[in-house]
Each structure stands twice: as C-alpha cells, then as structure tokens.
Design an enzyme around this catalytic site. Structure first.
Site, PDB file in Angstrom:
ATOM      1  N   HIS A 313      56.848  25.971  35.681  1.00  0.00           N
ATOM      2  CA  HIS A 313      57.139  25.542  37.091  1.00  0.00           C
ATOM      3  C   HIS A 313      57.680  26.285  38.013  1.00  0.00           C
ATOM      4  O   HIS A 313      57.892  26.052  39.096  1.00  0.00           O
ATOM      5  CB  HIS A 313      57.814  24.113  36.983  1.00  0.00           C
ATOM      6  CG  HIS A 313      57.134  23.167  36.189  1.00  0.00           C
ATOM      7  ND1 HIS A 313      56.516  22.057  36.827  1.00  0.00           N
ATOM      8  CD2 HIS A 313      57.149  22.712  34.873  1.00  0.00           C
ATOM      9  CE1 HIS A 313      56.118  21.295  36.037  1.00  0.00           C
ATOM     10  NE2 HIS A 313      56.586  21.538  34.734  1.00  0.00           N
ATOM     11  N   LYS A 514      63.682  18.041  49.810  1.00  0.00           N
ATOM     12  CA  LYS A 514      63.448  18.821  48.692  1.00  0.00           C
ATOM     13  C   LYS A 514      64.884  19.333  47.998  1.00  0.00           C
ATOM     14  O   LYS A 514      65.625  19.140  48.858  1.00  0.00           O
ATOM     15  CB  LYS A 514      62.515  19.777  48.738  1.00  0.00           C
ATOM     16  CG  LYS A 514      62.942  20.580  50.068  1.00  0.00           C
ATOM     17  CD  LYS A 514      61.937  21.881  50.201  1.00  0.00           C
ATOM     18  CE  LYS A 514      60.402  21.241  50.872  1.00  0.00           C
ATOM     19  NZ  LYS A 514      59.197  21.113  49.981  1.00  0.00           N
ATOM     20  N   ARG A 515      64.739  19.497  47.035  1.00  0.00           N
ATOM     21  CA  ARG A 515      66.167  20.158  46.467  1.00  0.00           C
ATOM     22  C   ARG A 515      66.444  21.434  47.136  1.00  0.00           C
ATOM     23  O   ARG A 515      65.912  21.922  48.053  1.00  0.00           O
ATOM     24  CB  ARG A 515      65.867  20.700  44.971  1.00  0.00           C
ATOM     25  CG  ARG A 515      65.562  19.899  43.803  1.00  0.00           C
ATOM     26  CD  ARG A 515      65.258  20.824  42.546  1.00  0.00           C
ATOM     27  NE  ARG A 515      64.087  21.644  42.599  1.00  0.00           N
ATOM     28  CZ  ARG A 515      64.084  22.848  42.072  1.00  0.00           C
ATOM     29  NH1 ARG A 515      65.071  23.564  41.620  1.00  0.00           N
ATOM     30  NH2 ARG A 515      62.964  23.421  42.300  1.00  0.00           N
ATOM     31  N   LYS A 520      63.595  27.806  49.344  1.00  0.00           N
ATOM     32  CA  LYS A 520      62.812  26.719  50.055  1.00  0.00           C
ATOM     33  C   LYS A 520      63.314  26.788  51.676  1.00  0.00           C
ATOM     34  O   LYS A 520      62.385  26.168  52.346  1.00  0.00           O
ATOM     35  CB  LYS A 520      63.100  25.193  49.418  1.00  0.00           C
ATOM     36  CG  LYS A 520      62.644  25.111  48.154  1.00  0.00           C
ATOM     37  CD  LYS A 520      63.131  23.666  47.474  1.00  0.00           C
ATOM     38  CE  LYS A 520      62.886  23.731  45.953  1.00  0.00           C
ATOM     39  NZ  LYS A 520      61.530  23.065  45.867  1.00  0.00           N
ATOM     40  N   THR A 621      55.293  19.439  45.689  1.00  0.00           N
ATOM     41  CA  THR A 621      54.534  17.972  45.857  1.00  0.00           C
ATOM     42  C   THR A 621      54.686  17.015  46.754  1.00  0.00           C
ATOM     43  O   THR A 621      54.002  16.114  47.204  1.00  0.00           O
ATOM     44  CB  THR A 621      54.757  17.223  44.369  1.00  0.00           C
ATOM     45  OG1 THR A 621      56.292  17.226  44.165  1.00  0.00           O
ATOM     46  CG2 THR A 621      53.920  17.986  43.222  1.00  0.00           C
ATOM     47  N   LYS A 625      52.683  14.291  49.438  1.00  0.00           N
ATOM     48  CA  LYS A 625      53.016  12.982  49.468  1.00  0.00           C
ATOM     49  C   LYS A 625      52.905  12.532  51.038  1.00  0.00           C
ATOM     50  O   LYS A 625      52.533  11.647  51.798  1.00  0.00           O
ATOM     51  CB  LYS A 625      54.297  12.939  49.125  1.00  0.00           C
ATOM     52  CG  LYS A 625      54.339  12.697  47.406  1.00  0.00           C
ATOM     53  CD  LYS A 625      55.772  12.803  46.968  1.00  0.00           C
ATOM     54  CE  LYS A 625      55.745  13.292  45.323  1.00  0.00           C
ATOM     55  NZ  LYS A 625      57.059  13.630  44.971  1.00  0.00           N
TER      56      LYS A 625
HETATM   57  C1  26Y Z   1      67.695  24.654  33.726  1.00  0.00           C
HETATM   58  C2  26Y Z   1      67.857  25.332  35.123  1.00  0.00           C
HETATM   59  C3  26Y Z   1      67.748  26.540  35.593  1.00  0.00           C
HETATM   60  C4  26Y Z   1      66.603  24.560  35.919  1.00  0.00           C
HETATM   61  C5  26Y Z   1      66.838  23.241  36.508  1.00  0.00           C
HETATM   62  C6  26Y Z   1      65.651  22.333  37.103  1.00  0.00           C
HETATM   63  C7  26Y Z   1      65.232  25.082  35.942  1.00  0.00           C
HETATM   64  C8  26Y Z   1      64.469  24.355  36.852  1.00  0.00           C
HETATM   65  C9  26Y Z   1      64.737  23.050  37.305  1.00  0.00           C
HETATM   66  C10 26Y Z   1      63.481  22.502  38.254  1.00  0.00           C
HETATM   67  C11 26Y Z   1      62.522  22.964  38.608  1.00  0.00           C
HETATM   68  C12 26Y Z   1      61.314  22.324  39.576  1.00  0.00           C
HETATM   69  O1  26Y Z   1      61.692  21.156  39.856  1.00  0.00           O
HETATM   70  N1  26Y Z   1      60.420  22.815  39.837  1.00  0.00           N
HETATM   71  C13 26Y Z   1      59.429  22.114  40.687  1.00  0.00           C
HETATM   72  O2  26Y Z   1      58.461  21.802  39.726  1.00  0.00           O
HETATM   73  C14 26Y Z   1      57.483  21.106  40.619  1.00  0.00           C
HETATM   74  C15 26Y Z   1      56.421  20.500  39.669  1.00  0.00           C
HETATM   75  O3  26Y Z   1      55.622  21.403  39.285  1.00  0.00           O
HETATM   76  C16 26Y Z   1      56.757  22.202  41.679  1.00  0.00           C
HETATM   77  O4  26Y Z   1      55.923  21.234  42.468  1.00  0.00           O
HETATM   78  C17 26Y Z   1      57.858  22.755  42.411  1.00  0.00           C
HETATM   79  O5  26Y Z   1      57.317  23.955  43.267  1.00  0.00           O
HETATM   80  C18 26Y Z   1      58.859  23.387  41.525  1.00  0.00           C
HETATM   81  O6  26Y Z   1      59.986  23.960  42.200  1.00  0.00           O
END
Ligand code: 26Y
Length: 774
Positions: A313, A514-515, A520, A621, A625
């Site tokens: 991701h 978004k986060r 971002k 995503t 939406k």
């Molecule tokens: C463990 C820690 C380092 C960590 C915590 C949360 C690593 C990643 C995440 C979350 C990542 C995330 O939310 N990624 C998002 O996934 C979405 C679904 O695929 C994408 O649309 C988006 O671009 C991406 O930032």
C-alpha cells in the site's frame, strides 16, 4: 417487524419497544440485525474461502448500513417515526468502532462489504483494540490524544467460545475470538473475527494515552498503532502482529479441518490476503503450524506460498516494516528456525553477487542480498528481517493498489523482485463501497439518480454512465446542484452543532480529508490559505468565497504532522477573529475526523483535494468517494488520480504539479532545494514567512511553527514548495470556474457518471478472477 422488536425489547429490557430510550433502541436494533445476519452466514464447505488479514478495519457505524443491506431500513424508520424518533437520532448514540486509521483500514472494510454483496465467501481477521486509534481533541490549537473506549457503548461484537493459547517465549496468553457479522446487499453474510486477550486492562492508561508498554499481559489489545518511537513500543507492535497471525492461522487450519479437508489441501480451500506488511508473519506462522502437524517443511513452504498473497500500500520506507532479528528471537523464538530456513532457501537460489536492491535511498549499505531482508542485511552487526521481502518471496502474488503505484513498484521500488517473479506482480486499482459512500449516506442523490436512470447502477456501477444523457439538461443539472446545496446545509448545521463554527453554504466547500502526512501535503493547502489571506489583505479577493475544510489525525509521535495541524488551527482562529477576511475565506479543521464524519462531509464537497507529491500516494480512496458525490478533483498525477483523469477527461479535473517521474528523478539526483524556490519567489516567501509572523503567533506556540518554517526552507522532503505556485494558480482557476454554475455542474455530473470503475465491487471481482478464485 414490530412484534420482533417488542420481543427483543422484552428479552433485553423487560419492556416494549416504544418505551425504550435511544441507547436501548440502538442495542435492540443492532441485536436484531446481528440475528438476521447470522442466519445469512455462508456454510458451504467446498468453496475456497478468503481470509483478509489486516491490522486495521475502519468499519464505520454499522446500524444504518446493516438495516439498508437487510432491506428493512424504511420499515424501521417508519416505526421509529411513529414513536417520535428518527434513525439519525439512534445513529447518533451508536459509537463508531475505533479499529482503523486511514485508507488501508477503510479499504479492508469496503472489501468486506463488496465481498459480501457479491455473495463471495470471505472473512476478515484482526485485533479487538479496546481503545482503538486515539480520539482527537484540540487544545491551544494543538492535537491532544485521548483514549477512545468505543466498546463500552457498542453492541456490535459477539463473544464466541473460541479460545487459543498464544506463546511468546515464556509468556502465554489466552486469546478469545469476537465476531462481528458483516452485511452486504446480497443474500449472505460474512464475519470479521477480532481477537482479544481476557487480561487486557484499560486502567493502566494514564495521562492521555500513556501506559506501560512492557506490560504485555495488560496492554496487548489496548491500542491500534501504539507509539513505536522507542524499542518497547516497537516490541509491542511485534507482539500485536504475532498475536493476530497466530490466531488467524489457528482459525484457518481449524476451519479447513472442520470442513473435512486435510492440511495438505490448504491452498485449495483457503487464500490469505496480507494487507500491507503488518500481518506478514502469517507466512512463517502457518509454516510452523503445518510442520507441527506433520507436514514436511518443504511441502509446508510450498502450500503456504500458494495460499498467501500480499498487497503493498505504500512505497514510503517507514511502512515497509523491518524487524530486528534479535527482537523476533526474543518475542517469537518459535518463528526463528523457520525464518532462518526461508532465508537459506533464498540465499541459495539467489547468491549475494546478484545484488538485489530492495529499496532506493536506504541510508545504509546492504552487505548481502537475498531473502528475508535479502536476507538479513547487516548494519553494525544488527540483523534485520525485512517483512515485505519475505512476503514477496513466499506468497503467490504481490499487487499494488493503482496503476501508477504498481508501475513504480515494478520499475523502481521492487524492480529486482519483479525481475525474478514477473508473473507474481499485478495491479488491483482500489475501489470504494458505493453503498456506504453514496447510496446510503447521500440518499437524496441516490434517489434522484434512480429516478433518472432506474436502479440498475446499484448492481452494476458502470451504468452510472447513463447519466451522461442529461449533460445538457439544465433542469437536471440544477436539481443536482440543489442536492449538493442541501448536503452543504446539512454539514453546516452539523458543524455548527458540534464545533460551534458557522459555514456559509454559499461558499465553495473545498475538502481535504485524510491521515495527516507530509507527503499528502496539507501544509501546501495551508500555504494556499495564507496566500489567499495575504491577497485579501491587499484587496485582491478570491473569485468566489471559499471554505477550506480539513479532517486529519496525526500519529502521536509524528511531530511535524502535529505542527501542521497546529498551523491550520492557528489559521482557523486568526480568520475566525477577522470579519473582513471571513467574507471571502474560512478555514476549519474538524475534530476527530472518522468514517461518520466522512459520510457527512463527502456529500457536501465541491472540491476534492488530492494534492500528494506525485509518486507518493499509492492510490487514495477519498478521491473516489468525493468524485462519486459530484466533487471536482484538484490533484497531482498521483495514485488513482491518474485513472480518474482518464475516466473524466482532462477538462473535468484540475491537474497541477510535477510528474512522478520528475519527482523520482529529483530524489535520485538530490536535485531539489526548497531554499531556492523560497529565495527566488516573493509570493512563496511571503506565504512561508507568514507562518512565523506576529499576526499568527498571537495564537501559536512559536516553537512549533518555527520548526515547521525551518523545515520548509531547509528540507521540505515532500516538496510542498516545489508545486505551490502551480497549485495556487490552478486552484484559483477552479474557483473562478465555480462562478459559471452550468459549467461547474456539468463537470460535477461527468465525475459522478464516470466513477463506476472505482466501485470496490469491481476491485473485488479483479482480485477474485486473478488471485483468489473463490
Ligand atoms: C506500521 C506503520 C508504519 C503503518 C501504519 C499505517 C504503515 C502504514 C499504515 C497505513 C497505510 C495506509 O493507510 N495506506 C493507504 O492505503 C490506501 C489503500 O490502499 C491507499 O489508497 C493510500 O494511498 C495509502 O496511503
């Protein structure tokens, strides 16, 4: 129906339905929907089943969604109305499960929704976090984190009698499985299995969200993403991850055997989707459990590789998890012999001279290149296990989440793996639940679309295209505009009630939700706000009044992200106190942005902000939406924006900024110097310097804004200044366009009509056809 409700009310509360208060009604209705969903559970023993493993499930409130899917929403609403209540009032007392953070967790939930709606067999597996992701509050214009005890008022979970013993060296913990029934628009239901420990103790949490990170017996299932800025925090994450996958493996193998199949047939009857690296220890753990039950090691590796599939991701280094070998040895010693053997397999197959570079720009040299972390690279004698590497070698599929992202994985981030396993790589562009994010949350829009083209689009989202026949019909365009206005009024009322801030619905609602992350680039949007503010002060006004709406949580240990929130909140206060500026510009950052808030904001968005630094947003995503609800995107050519642009055509999306290729090149050549842009452009300099101006600092903690200012002009790793001028120019053009209502309404309609591809139903069909074959 009313008889059922009375019976349940008698059973739970000893009284009839009409005597219940709102909380009691919520519990009765959720009990009813759970009961109905359990009857829909799929029982076929011979179909392959999907297990979707994820650290996050950002499921949102369940009641309305379940009632809709069960086809009883209208009937329930009628009964409620007869008792002087509305469904919205009942929904207001329902707590939102706090089991996710952002896109990755919401995607997992959209996938469960679509799987179920397509009557496919697939369960989610995760952790029952008692206090979930923190709840966000604001104090002195800064983010404060407090626990989110969502379980206290929830009636979603069903405790099962499934228990397991999970071992961590000498520590043994008893796991309990909770089930949460998942509804879809079809005839079946699936389940989200959430594992917990009985000894979790919320009372150890003090002073915000602090607690003893070493007290695993009490803390293991308290929080999602506990602070990992120290070693104890990182260890706690390893404990959580192993806890999740150990339980998942027990569940998967037990269901296999209960259905009368042998362990050797695992890959025939099960497929495990690994959602980012967090659940990747499922690979050695399944191998461990299989070998313990008599399967030969080589055969176990083969079976597990054929069972597992990995989704990437992100290409950000921080998310490609690497665990110190010594930490794994201490916490999960039982996996070490397996990890070692897997490593040997790879080192033998791909000797070190083959030099696989796993990630660009790693500030360290790989001494060896093979397996687990290709396999272990040695840094000051510390062996590191690289989880993504293991997941790619020992699973049957690796996929990215949008075309551009997958291309970058293949050509860049993971290119050495792509060379070895071209057949394993594929793209699965993300999708969203159209049900949750339009049909059920923006009913007015959905009902009107049904009136225009019938309801076939609810089963086949591509039929939304039929809306294009109304593109020149002003009556229709005006009706869409009226629906948007109503949504804006609803949001405005809600924000007035909850945040005590007034938003004028005649303003453009410009939304970035978004986060919070530097890539971002919420900071770039904040700089837009400053630029506009400074222009207003000089008597140059935006073509149309605009209200910039943010929703975002920053990870508690991510200082720069919190500084950006601080900047936005200070700007919000500055403008709230300035009546003249407010005639043209408003800013609001909503408190504790979550799925519930998203469902209220998205229908009201005129502009969708998707402004990540090109190459960094895997997909996004929220972009889908808002498009589905008729917002026009302003964005970079990043993630799924690229595909959105293809579908709507370049006249109906506002693209700006450097391309992914240009950005990648800048990183490779070290060619970006933010100071040069800052020094050479007066407008950029003025906007950036305003961050540390006296005017703003009346409301600010100067040290935070100074840190942000210093970072922007000396580093700016995610290149906010690089694209700032282009962003301001293009955004102002879009605002100007809003003053041509018919033209704007047409763009809005084109966006809705061409969103069909971004339904998660399509995504799930793609996964199923290519990987899962359920
Ligand atoms: C463990 C820690 C380092 C960590 C915590 C949360 C690593 C990643 C995440 C979350 C990542 C995330 O939310 N990624 C998002 O996934 C979405 C679904 O695929 C994408 O649309 C988006 O671009 C991406 O930032």
């Amino acid at each position: 129906m009313i008889n059922n409700l009375n019976q349940l009310s008698e059973k739970i509360y000893n009284t009839d339905f009409k005597s219940l208060d709102n909380e009691q009604i919520y519990k009765v209705l959720s009990e009813l929907s759970n009961q109905m969903l359990l009857q829909r559970k799929q029982n076929s023993k011979d179909k392959r089943k999907l297990y979707y493993l994820s650290a996050e499930f950002l499921i949102g409130k369940l009641l309305k969604n379940n009632l809709e899917n069960l086809g009883i929403r209208d009937e329930i609403e009628k009964i409620l109305l007869e008792n002087g209540k509305t469904l919205a009032q009942i929904e207001a007392v329902e707590p939102e499960p706090s089991l996710g953070n952002g896109g990755l967790g919401r995607l997992a939930s959209c996938f469960l929704d679509s799987l179920t709606s397509l009557d496919l067999k697939g369960d989610g597996v995760g952790i029952n976090y008692h206090l979930g992701l923190f709840k966000q509050t604001f104090k002195n214009n800064s983010q404060l984190e407090i626990p989110n005890p969502w379980l206290e008022k929830s009636n979603a979970l069903i405790k099962t009698d499934v228990t397991n013993i999970v071992k961590f060296g000498d520590l043994e913990l008893k796991a309990v499985m909770y089930d949460l029934p998942i509804s879809g628009s079809g005839q079946t239901s699936n389940t989200l299995h959430l594992f917990d420990i009985e000894t979790a103790d919320e009372s150890i949490v003090k002073d915000g969200i602090n607690f003893d990170k070493k007290d695993i017996k009490k803390n293991l299932t308290l929080f999602l993403y506990p602070d990992d800025s120290d070693l104890d925090g990182r260890h706690l994450r390893i404990y959580q991850q192993y806890f999740m996958v150990c339980n998942a493996a027990y569940l998967i193998l037990k269901e296999l055997q209960d259905n009368g199949h042998s362990l050797d047939e695992l890959d025939k009857y099960a497929v495990v989707q690994i959602n980012d690296t967090h659940p990747s220890m499922i690979i050695p753990e399944l191998i461990r459990q299989l070998t313990q039950n008599g399967i030969a090691f080589e055969r176990a590796v083969e079976i597990v590789t054929n069972t597992c599939a990995y989704t990437n991701h992100t290409i950000l280094l921080e998310a490609l998890e690497k665990w110190p070998y010594e930490s794994l040895k201490q916490i999960v010693p039982q996996l070490i012999p397996i990890i070692n053997k897997l490593n040997e397999i790879i080192t033998e197959k791909y000797p070190e001279n083959e030099s696989l570079h796993i990630v660009r720009n790693v500030p360290m040299k790989f001494k060896k290149v093979s397996s687990i972390n290709k396999p272990y690279y040695i840094l000051k004698n510390i062996k590191i296990v690289h989880m993504a590497t293991m997941a790619i070698h020992f699973s049957k599929s690796t996929n990215g989440v949008a075309q551009l992202h997958t291309d970058i994985l293949k050509e860049d981030t993971l290119k050495d793996f792509y060379k070895i396993y071209p057949e394993k790589f594929s793209n699965k562009t993300n999708g969203i639940s159209f049900r949750r994010f339009m049909y059920y949350s923006n009913r007015q829009l959905s009902d009107y679309i049904t009136k225009l083209i019938g309801d076939g689009y609810k089963k086949d989202s591509n039929k939304l295209k039929e809306l294009m026949k109304y593109i020149d019909d002003e009556k229709v365009l005006n009706k869409f505009a009226q629906i948007k206005k109503d949504a804006k009024i609803n949001l405005s009322n809600y924000i007035k009630e909850t945040e005590n801030i007034y938003l004028d619905d005649s303003y453009i609602f410009d939304v970035q939700i978004k986060r919070l992350h530097e890539y971002k680039r919420q900071q770039m949007n904040a700089l837009y706000v400053i630029d506009t503010y400074l222009k207003i002060k000089k008597g140059i006004y935006p073509a149309h009044p605009i209200c910039v709406i943010f929703g975002a949580k920053a990870a508690p240990a991510y200082t720069m992200a919190k500084n950006i929130i601080h900047l936005i909140l200070c700007l919000q206060q500055l403008i709230e106190n300035d009546k003249d500026v407010q005639k043209h510009l408003k800013v609001i950052m909503v408190t504790n942005y979550n799925v519930d808030y998203a469902e209220k904001i998205i229908p009201a968005a005129d502009i969708s902000e998707q402004i990540s630094l090109a190459s960094k947003e895997a997909s996004g995503t929220g972009n889908m939406k808002m498009m589905l609800n008729g917002a026009v995107t302003i964005g970079t050519m990043d993630g799924a924006n690229v595909e959105i642009a293809e579908y709507v055509g370049k006249e109906n999306i506002y693209i700006f900024g450097k391309s992914a290729q240009e950005v990648i090149k800048l990183y490779e050549t070290n060619g970006y110097k933010s100071s040069e842009i800052y020094e050479n452009n007066q407008a950029v300099k003025d906007a950036v310097d305003f961050i540390i101006s006296d005017e703003l600092n009346k409301y600010a903690d100067l040290t935070k804004l100074e840190a942000l200012h210093y970072d922007l002009i000396t580093k700016d790793w995610f290149m906010a200044l690089l694209d700032l001028q282009d962003y301001i120019k293009v955004k102002n053009k879009l605002i100007e366009k809003y003053n041509d209502p018919i033209a704007y309404r047409k763009m809005s309609l084109v966006n809705i009509a061409n969103s069909g591809y971004f339904s998660a139903d399509r995504t799930i069909q793609d996964y199923n056809n290519d990987i899962w074959k359920l």
